[in-house]
Motif scaffolding. Sequence first.
Motif, PDB file in Angstrom:
ATOM      1  N   ARG A 285      43.578  25.044  46.386  1.00 20.75           N
ATOM      2  CA  ARG A 285      42.603  25.648  47.296  1.00 20.75           C
ATOM      3  C   ARG A 285      43.295  26.743  48.093  1.00 20.75           C
ATOM      4  NH1 ARG A 285      41.238  20.161  50.151  1.00 20.75           N
ATOM      5  NH2 ARG A 285      43.464  19.959  49.715  1.00 20.75           N
ATOM      6  N   SER A 286      42.796  27.950  47.955  1.00 24.36           N
ATOM      7  CA  SER A 286      43.433  29.102  48.591  1.00 24.36           C
ATOM      8  C   SER A 286      42.424  30.247  48.633  1.00 24.36           C
ATOM      9  CB  SER A 286      44.697  29.497  47.815  1.00 24.36           C
ATOM     10  OG  SER A 286      45.377  30.557  48.446  1.00 24.36           O
ATOM     11  N   GLU A 287      42.922  31.471  48.806  1.00 26.19           N
ATOM     12  CA  GLU A 287      42.048  32.636  48.870  1.00 26.19           C
ATOM     13  C   GLU A 287      41.411  32.944  47.514  1.00 26.19           C
ATOM     14  OE1 GLU A 287      44.570  35.133  52.256  1.00 26.19           O
ATOM     15  OE2 GLU A 287      44.648  35.722  50.154  1.00 26.19           O
ATOM     16  N   ILE A 306      36.797  36.959  49.265  1.00 25.35           N
ATOM     17  CA  ILE A 306      35.547  36.204  49.280  1.00 25.35           C
ATOM     18  C   ILE A 306      35.630  35.015  50.228  1.00 25.35           C
ATOM     19  CG2 ILE A 306      33.903  34.912  47.852  1.00 25.35           C
ATOM     20  CD1 ILE A 306      34.014  37.920  47.315  1.00 25.35           C
ATOM     21  N   ILE A 307      36.749  34.326  50.228  1.00 31.54           N
ATOM     22  CA  ILE A 307      36.920  33.135  51.064  1.00 31.54           C
ATOM     23  C   ILE A 307      38.422  32.901  51.268  1.00 31.54           C
ATOM     24  CG2 ILE A 307      36.979  31.497  49.158  1.00 31.54           C
ATOM     25  CD1 ILE A 307      35.104  30.926  52.461  1.00 31.54           C
ATOM     26  N   ASN A 311      37.892  27.969  45.893  1.00 28.29           N
ATOM     27  CA  ASN A 311      38.272  28.075  44.485  1.00 28.29           C
ATOM     28  C   ASN A 311      36.993  28.105  43.645  1.00 28.29           C
ATOM     29  OD1 ASN A 311      39.773  27.861  41.960  1.00 28.29           O
ATOM     30  ND2 ASN A 311      41.425  27.010  43.183  1.00 28.29           N
ATOM     31  N   LEU A 312      37.165  28.235  42.320  1.00 30.74           N
ATOM     32  CA  LEU A 312      36.080  28.071  41.348  1.00 30.74           C
ATOM     33  C   LEU A 312      34.983  29.120  41.496  1.00 30.74           C
ATOM     34  CD1 LEU A 312      35.853  24.183  41.661  1.00 30.74           C
ATOM     35  CD2 LEU A 312      37.235  25.497  40.061  1.00 30.74           C
ATOM     36  N   PHE A 313      35.389  30.394  41.507  1.00 32.05           N
ATOM     37  CA  PHE A 313      34.470  31.528  41.608  1.00 32.05           C
ATOM     38  C   PHE A 313      33.856  31.835  40.244  1.00 32.05           C
ATOM     39  CE2 PHE A 313      33.580  36.023  41.132  1.00 32.05           C
ATOM     40  CZ  PHE A 313      32.988  36.409  42.327  1.00 32.05           C
ATOM     41  N   SER A 314      32.578  32.227  40.251  1.00 35.42           N
ATOM     42  CA  SER A 314      31.929  32.749  39.041  1.00 35.42           C
ATOM     43  C   SER A 314      30.947  33.822  39.459  1.00 35.42           C
ATOM     44  CB  SER A 314      31.195  31.628  38.297  1.00 35.42           C
ATOM     45  OG  SER A 314      30.557  32.137  37.132  1.00 35.42           O
TER      46      SER A 314
END
Length: 401
Positions: A285-287, A306-307, A311-314
């Motif tokens: 879990r990170s940027e 984005i954050i 994690n787990l961007f689509s």
Amino acid sequence: MKQKSFRLLRNLSFIFTLLNISVSAQIGAPKILNDVRSFEVTACAPFNNNIVAAWMEKRPERKDNSEDAADMRIAYKSSVDNGRTWNEKGIIDMPDTFGNGNPFVTSSRKGAVYLVCMHIGTDFYSGNISLYEFNFKLKKFVLKSVPIKSTDHLLDKPAIVCNGKEIHLVYISYPKRDKNSVKYLYSKDDGLTWSEPMDVFTNGTGSYLGPSITVLDNKQVAVSVGSYGFNKEIYFVKKKMDTDKAVFETPVSVAKITREQGAAMSELYSDGSRLVLSWQNPHQRSEIWMAVSRDSGSSWNSPQQIIKFGNLFSGVFDTKGNLHCIYSDFADDRFSVSYKQFDEKNNLIKHGYVKESAPLPAFNEYLGAFQKLLITNYELNAFWIDYPDDHTLKLTNWKIN
């Protein structure tokens, strides 16, 4: 305390209104797609109303709350009514092996669906990358070929893309004691036979991580890849078109990895000339960062964070050129899945929640590498993992507006 919270929410609402950002609460009611502990999910829509989804899930013997990648298998389902109902679950597994991972599905323009995944042998440095084709009559994936196998290399994070009868494959090859490399190979007969693997980078750094692949609107193959280490590069590179040989152009550095990320894998999505390239730390879990190109990768906008702890961007583009994306947020011992929409100038115009914030005080489990957002028939389909709900795989569907 309640008064301060209310004042903060009121101020945020005023700011979003001022910026013309539409903010919504949780979007729709999620459906449970898989109630076995799941880790990462991929999906594609080969033709109208048809969806095929695949994911990593625990084997029955796997212990919960383990950060190891062992004892996992591939599972999948298909739908013929745009995700309203789903066929029975199928399983891809190789017994007496360390595990199976990184499934990736894609479809050809004729509607054929392919799945590529890694099968790890008795240890991390043995196994193969296998290609499966979905049989729509049997509603199951059938082994088509084994593009590459090894007894002394880890063959990691395969990704494929179709172009006519061609299938293009990219992956990372890790030797036991030497630098790793980004490998590329292709098939010209729908995945029956394959070329020999070749290096994407001829003079590489040997610290590559998480490649992705796509085909641009001029049928040119393009690859992205991340790296290990602070200040290392996020690369984008195109395959040369004026030669019969598989030769790649000089890679472009889209961004550098931040100190907070430490390492980053890449995800690349294209609908022709428009591309979104995202990068995040795999299994941590990170940027999350992204960059967008609207001219086939000739130029890129400035990277956007984005954050800070997710994690787990689509991401996916609609027909108007707007970018839609989902990602998981793990900040402050809580968990949520956010949805954002950006316009053609990359301005944020909508923000909602696929899952609203819920407590997640402890997280010791293996964190996968990706989730999936699809657009089908003017609807968004978010495939996501609900970590507070025992890592259940869920699907949320809503209309684009």
